[in-house]
Enzyme design. Structure first.
Site, PDB file in Angstrom:
ATOM      1  N   GLU A   3       0.863  -1.174   0.000  1.00 43.41           N
ATOM      2  CA  GLU A   3       0.000   0.000   0.000  1.00 43.41           C
ATOM      3  C   GLU A   3       0.906   1.232   0.000  1.00 43.41           C
ATOM      4  OE1 GLU A   3      -3.067  -0.298   3.012  1.00 43.41           O
ATOM      5  OE2 GLU A   3      -3.126  -2.483   2.824  1.00 43.41           O
ATOM      6  N   LYS A  61      -0.399   3.751  -5.425  1.00 40.53           N
ATOM      7  CA  LYS A  61       0.379   2.552  -5.110  1.00 40.53           C
ATOM      8  C   LYS A  61       1.318   2.170  -6.246  1.00 40.53           C
ATOM      9  CE  LYS A  61      -3.636   0.749  -2.582  1.00 40.53           C
ATOM     10  NZ  LYS A  61      -4.562  -0.387  -2.454  1.00 40.53           N
ATOM     11  N   ARG A 266     -13.178  -8.508   2.168  1.00 40.27           N
ATOM     12  CA  ARG A 266     -11.876  -8.245   2.774  1.00 40.27           C
ATOM     13  C   ARG A 266     -12.007  -8.268   4.285  1.00 40.27           C
ATOM     14  NH1 ARG A 266      -8.577  -5.558  -0.819  1.00 40.27           N
ATOM     15  NH2 ARG A 266      -6.902  -6.323   0.520  1.00 40.27           N
TER      16      ARG A 266
END
Length: 276
Positions: A3, A61, A266
């Site tokens: 990230e 990213k 997630r």
């Protein structure tokens, strides 16, 4: 997994390539799933050989190598990619080698799972694919007012909304949980239920968490995949407040165990007392 903190660490770790000229680009032999490279290697090599790297930047990213021709090499690590100056963790997962004339003799892209991408883009292509109309403000630069303007009308849970790169660029699953815990905001709270004070808390927590994670060169999780540019582990995993700590006491209140729930497929970690 990389990230914003991990990719920013990669960017800082390869600054030595600034000023170097690209002698050649080699796609190394790899029996694993191939990464995506565009354009095809003959054109990629033709447009990069002999070109000087004039800057190393980051967009969300992605690591960006800017060339003297104004073309940009965009490296997106995705799940397991690494941008390295040192020898890679394993030879079999090395995907791309940039041979350089300069302070650094080579730049490597390594990817265990093969989900990463390397693109060579003209200025127009870069703007079309990664311009402001495609990505939100960088998470290290966004203001509370911008965050509110981009998300406050949404009915999505705030944790899910923070993963939307069109709203805020750079935050992923791990740091979204960490940010919300520090801000004292439930990951299940709908964006349109947040008050102005919540957006200020959220923006401040975003800066604090991400800056500290960059200082510790990112998080190397139990699989050991993420490494910095010198093939060394990060250390922010030792400072996680909630991520992957389900069943452990909250470090903030010391009274409730961290819970794990699933949002948008997630894992989300939070404290039910500190984040009501």
């Amino acid at each position: 997994m990389p990230e914003l903190p991990e990719v920013e660490t990669m960017r800082r770790g390869v600054l030595a390539v600034i000023g170097a000229r690209i002698r050649d680009v080699q796609r190394t032999r790899c029996a694993r799933r191939p990464i995506s490279i565009a354009p095809l290697m003959p054109a990629f090599r033709r447009r990069t050989r002999g070109r000087q790297i004039v800057d190393v930047g980051r967009v969300g990213k992605r690591v960006i190598l800017q060339l003297c021709s104004e073309d940009r090499i965009v490296i997106e690590p995705r799940m397991t990619g690494l941008v390295l100056l040192a020898e890679p963790p394993t030879a079999e997962h090395l995907r791309l080698r940039f041979l350089l004339d300069g302070q650094a003799s080579e730049l490597l892209f390594w990817d265990r799972r093969g989900l990463g991408c390397v693109w060579l883009m003209s200025p127009a292509e870069f703007q079309q694919r990664l311009g402001e109309h495609k990505l939100g403000p960088d998470a290290l630069q966004i203001t509370a007012a911008e965050m509110s303007a981009r998300l406050s009308s949404s009915r999505r849970p705030i944790k899910v909304a923070l993963l939307d790169q069109r709203a805020v660029a750079g935050i992923g699953n791990l740091y979204a949980s960490e940010i919300l815990h520090l801000a004292g905001i439930s990951p299940q709270l709908a964006c349109n239920a947040l008050r102005p004070k919540h957006w200020r808390q959220l923006q401040q927590a975003t800066l604090e968490v991400l800056q500290l994670a960059v200082l510790h060169e990112g998080s190397t999780l139990s699989d050991g995949t993420y490494r910095n540019a010198l093939n060394q582990a990060g250390s922010y995993q030792n400072h996680h407040r909630v991520y992957d700590r389900a069943g452990q006491l909250c470090q903030r209140c010391g009274q409730r165990e961290i819970l794990r729930i699933v949002q948008a497929q997630r894992s989300t970690f939070y404290c039910p007392k500190c984040q009501k």
